[in-house]
Design a protein around this motif. Structure first.
Motif: not given
Lengths: 299, 281, 422
Positions: B46-56, C253-265
């Protein structure tokens, strides 16, 4: 006003339900919150009677309250009141004869009002994001540096104003649309005979006739605007952030909720509630005076 | 083109006005569409970028979560019942009170109306605490009553109906009704209700939407999951580790439909096809 | 005489409920249970399982679930009204503070509960986090969230840095500089070490729990707090953060894409990564101790019994809390279903703790979580913690702009706290 009627009890009977319900469900909670405001009342109180101590504290010592009121007033102007300058002309245009598909426009402009806050939060986070947001992308197309909307005191105000306008313009438009129905067509015909242009026509007829409704709609905007909580709460990231950078999104009602449910100071929060109440009454007084001075006001 | 021509007097500016109006309308309507789009994407996307504009392609999965994890259907009916009950009661009591305030002259009228309006300015956030105490004492927890009864003659509705009836209901019609032998209550039913439609339409829409979206009071007064409302049930899907955002969006999208329907039904009363009293453009 | 008898009768009548209110295995109980987020699913599973059913066949449940904010607002409302909420209420660590000194929650340390004895095997720091400065035990910990440094092994390898045993935050920043890259060569950085400098704004403070007051004075000792503001500013100045707001679409998205290498949590973040943030990055993430072997927690669930719940219901509620908090079966089951790390230390030696976790490339991450959990410093809660935390976090997010020095922001925050707390 029908002078001839009203000797009997009927009007009292008609308004009785409100007062009966208020007596049962309103008096106790209101009295209770007045009482709480006079105590150092925590999550479970009363602890200690301090008279007007909470009021004095909120108005003099408290580091957040006055700036929260100021934030609220700014948003009231840029968010809640500005939209009347959009909604009224919009209603007139949508209502005019040449516009086809009135149902579509009415519905489209009203949709933000029924869209849920969760969704609004996600959408606007997408729009206002510093690095990936649509707005900064658009600015970038004109060679403008990205703006940290939600990490900047001014940016927060701009974003919140945008959300408030977007959300409530349709609602005000619908009120104005309904009111426009009650203006007799003959009045327009008379000035049209005089050869008045559209703008003059609306200034001469529409606006004076709508003044009572403008007063009404602006009153509601003041009442609602002074109690704005949900939008800044969601957009600036909840209680922990206290309205974001410079506490810019910390409205009076937000601070009230924070004081009550996050800080557990119910007495102080009640005092805040009553101060907000007084501010709203004062503002509505101003609104009354202002609309009374307008042509058509002061019925 | 003279100064005397109406602003929208020629086809070109009118066409431009229509285009602008449509463009802005689409902008306003976009988030609404967007929720429906997000409701068809699986939670983790849901939170993907770029934002979804069409149905999934996550519709059925989201629907499954929605129907299995939470009592979506029963809460939908609960919300509908509560909102409709409140709307009908509000329309009746507020129009009645608004009629009295707008069309009768009686002692303390101004003060009483002022009082009604002043109650609107009381920030209600904290009242829920003592109100909860009362509801426990009344034994009203887990019933619809706390959500329906106290607000059924609400100050907002009375204020609204007073405004609309004062300016939108000609006295002559009431006098004509009185001559026909209608009593005060008869006037209310036979004359006021039919003619107060634009105002009642707004009140109906607002009451329904307000009730439909009520979250905190439903959460507090209807602890029993089978008796509670839609927003409460949807909130239960919101978690950190177990992401249900897609189902949440789908649930939200579907919950918008009754509000849409109510709006369309009532709003027909607002622009009733440019009848006699309408503004000319 | 009559009066004496009446008084005696009254005394008996008053005393009777107290005596008769221990848990009765032959009676039927329905326990109401207020929870948030994914807890309902996990608890439902455990409490309808054979182990619980065999021990407590006479207890059934009714759940009330909401999102985290909604749940705690409801709870605060009902407690403020002085009424009974559900028999058991889940409380997230950040929300304990405002309920703490209110008297709205049952003191589980007192008789007949003796929670400290019952909870002797629960991890020490968590027990202290549920204890008020006046020594009341207001809730029992069920799951905890030891904080670790999550990092992308592939990115660390590519940058030739070792994040497994960083000795200090300075070392972390140095490594972070190597992890911050312009991968696509367009002149703009597109890989960062950390999402936002504010991520480390509380973790170094008393096990992530603040420790906001010393002898009643806020933000003391001063140096401890100044150091944190300095650290936050240093991270921003080093240019290694992606400037992302937590939980925004861009952040995920950044975490998903591996654009951020670490996360203290907190450890639960591993569950979020695995299930929805970056399920496709299986095998790429790893877990390390926080720099300088800092021991902290971020998050955690506690179970409380509202004070106004009747004694009979309290007895049943207490049995359920005891089961969820101190039964190894329950602790491990909840851990498996929603990645909520056990508060019960005896299960740290269970073989499941020694298993490699596939998502983390087979690394035995649970060993690290357990070790961190055992070393987190104890820190009781005060009623002011929430207010102080909010004011502090504003100082943390302002310091990154570099317009006001840490010293100035520290003073501003201290003054605000003093004015708010009086």
């Amino acid at each position: 006003m029908r002078v001839s009627r009203g000797k009997g009890r009927m009007p009292y009977l008609f308004i009785a339900p409100f007062f009966a319900l208020f007596a049962v469900f309103g008096v106790f909670p209101i009295g209770y919150s007045v009482l709480m405001s006079l105590f150092n009342w925590k999550m479970s109180g009363p602890v200690e009677f301090i008279g007007l101590g909470n009021y004095v504290n909120v108005l003099t010592v408290d580091p957040f309250f006055l700036s929260a009121v100021l934030n609220t007033l700014v948003l009231l102007l840029t968010g809640s009141l500005l939209q009347h300058f959009i909604a009224l002309p919009l209603a007139i245009v949508v209502n005019s004869r040449f516009v086809k598909g009135k149902e579509f426009f009415k519905t489209a402009y009203f949709l933000p009002y029924i869209t849920s806050t969760v969704a609004v939060a996600i959408i606007f986070a997408n729009l206002f994001d510093t690095n990936y947001g649509l707005f900064n992308w658009a600015l970038g197309a004109f060679g403008i540096e990205p703006v940290a909307w939600l990490a900047d005191p001014v940016g927060i105000k701009v974003a919140l104003s945008a959300v408030l306008n977007w959300k409530y313009v349709g609602w005000n438009m619908v009120i104005y649309l309904a009111a426009l129905q009650s203006i007799p067509a003959e009045l327009y015909e008379a000035v049209e005979m005089d050869g008045a242009g559209t703008i003059r026509k609306h200034l001469a007829i529409t606006l004076p006739h709508l003044m009572p409704v403008v007063f009404f709609a602006v009153s509601l905007s003041i009442i609602g605007g002074m109690q704005i909580f949900e939008e800044p709460f969601v957009l600036t990231g909840g209680y922990e952030n206290m309205g974001g950078e410079g506490n810019s999104g910390l409205t009076a009602a937000f601070y009230l909720m924070f004081t009550a449910f996050k800080a557990g100071r119910l007495g102080k929060a009640s005092a805040i509630a009553w101060i907000i109440f007084v501010v709203i009454l004062l503002l509505n007084r101003v609104n009354r005076l202002a609309t009374d001075r307008m042509p058509g006001g002061g019925d | 083109m003279t100064a005397r021509r109406p602003m929208f007097g020629t086809t070109v500016p009118r066409g431009a006005a229509m285009i602008a109006l449509t463009a802005v309308a689409l902008l306003f309507a976009f988030p609404f569409y967007y929720i429906f789009v997000l409701g068809t994407w699986p939670g983790e996307r849901v939170l993907e970028l770029p934002p979804h504009l069409v149905f999934g392609n996550g519709l059925s999965a989201n629907l499954e979560v929605l129907l299995e994890r939470v009592p979506y259907f029963s809460s939908f009916l609960n919300s509908l019942g509560i909102a409709l009950t409140q709307t009908v009661l509000s329309l009746f009591f507020c129009t009645m009170a608004g009629f009295a305030f707008a069309k009768y002259r009686f002692r303390f009228r101004k003060q009483l109306l002022g009082f009604v309006i002043a109650t609107l300015a009381v920030p209600g956030f904290l009242n829920i605490v003592p109100f909860y105490k009362m509801m426990v004492a009344f034994g009203w927890i887990n019933t619809w009553l706390p959500l329906v009864v106290p607000g059924m003659a609400g100050a907002f509705g009375i204020f609204l109906m007073t405004q609309f009836l004062a300016h939108g209901l000609p006295d002559e019609l009431l006098d004509a009704g009185a001559i026909d032998g209608l009593g005060e209550f008869g006037l209310l039913i036979r004359v006021v209700f039919p003619l107060a439609r634009p105002g009642m339409a707004i009140l109906g829409i607002i009451t329904f939407i307000g009730s439909w979206n009520s979250f905190t009071s439903a959460l507090v007064f209807l602890p029993d999951l089978s008796k509670t409302t839609l927003p409460v049930v949807l909130a239960a899907l919101n978690s950190r580790v177990d992401n249900n955002l897609g189902a949440l969006m789908l649930g939200t999208a579907l919950s918008l439909l009754p509000m849409m329907a109510i709006f369309l039904v009532f709003s027909r009363q607002i622009i009733s096809g440019l009848t006699a009293g309408a503004v000319k453009g | 005489m009559k009066r004496a008898i009446a008084a005696f009768a009254l005394a008996i009548a008053l005393a009777l409920p107290l005596v008769a209110q221990s848990f009765d295995p032959r009676k039927k109980y329905e326990v109401t249970f207020g929870v948030y987020g994914d807890l309902e699913r996990a608890y439902r599973e455990v409490l309808s399982g054979p182990d619980f059913k065999s021990k407590y066949p006479n207890i059934t449940f009714k759940f009330q679930t909401a999102d985290m904010n909604g749940h705690h607002n409801r709870l605060a409302t009902i407690i403020a009204a002085g009424e009974a909420a559900n028999d058991i209420e889940a409380v997230e660590i950040r929300f304990i503070s405002n309920l703490v000194e209110s008297g709205g929650l049952t003191d589980l340390g007192a008789k007949p509960f003796n929670g400290r004895v019952v909870g002797k095997d629960l991890v020490k720091f968590a027990m202290s986090n549920a204890t008020t400065t006046r020594g009341k035990l207001v809730a029992m910990p069920v799951d905890i969230a030891p904080a670790v440094l999550f990092y992308r092994k592939d990115l660390a390898d590519a940058a030739k840095v070792n994040l497994d045993s960083l000795k200090s935050w300075d070392e972390y920043i140095e490594a972070g500089k190597k992890l911050t890259l312009d991968r696509d060569g367009d002149g703009k950085k597109d890989q960062f070490a950390i999402t936002h400098p504010g991520d480390v704004g509380v973790i170094p403070l008393n096990g992530g729990n603040g420790g906001w007051f010393e002898d009643g004075k806020p933000l003391e000792p001063k140096q401890k707090f100044l150091d944190v503001l300095d650290l936050v500013l240093k991270i921003r100045r080093a240019g290694i953060d992606a400037d992302l707001g937590a939980w925004t679409p861009a952040w995920t998205q950044a975490l998903k894409d591996g654009k951020v290498a670490t996360m203290p949590l907190g450890s639960w973040f591993g569950g979020a990564l695995k299930t929805w943030i970056a399920p496709e990055s299986k095998g790429k993430w790893r877990v390390a101790y926080l720099p300088g072997k800092l021991y902290a927690a971020v998050g955690g669930t506690y179970l409380a019994i509202p004070a106004k719940v009747s004694a009979a219901r309290k007895a049943a509620a207490w049995e359920v809390i005891k089961y969820l908090a101190t039964s190894p079966v329950a602790q491990l089951a909840v851990f498996r279903s929603i990645d909520a790390f056990p508060a019960l230390t005896t299960v740290y030696s269970d073989k499941v703790m020694d298993e490699g976790v596939e998502y983390f490339g087979g690394q035995k991450v649970r060993k690290i979580y357990a070790d961190v959990a055992l070393h987190i410093p104890e820190s009781p809660v005060s009623e002011y913690d929430n207010v102080v935390l909010s004011i502090w976090m504003r100082a943390v997010s302002t310091v990154v702009f570099g317009k006001k020095s840490p010293e100035v922001l520290y003073e501003e925050a201290r003054k605000k706290i003093l004015a708010t707390v009086e």
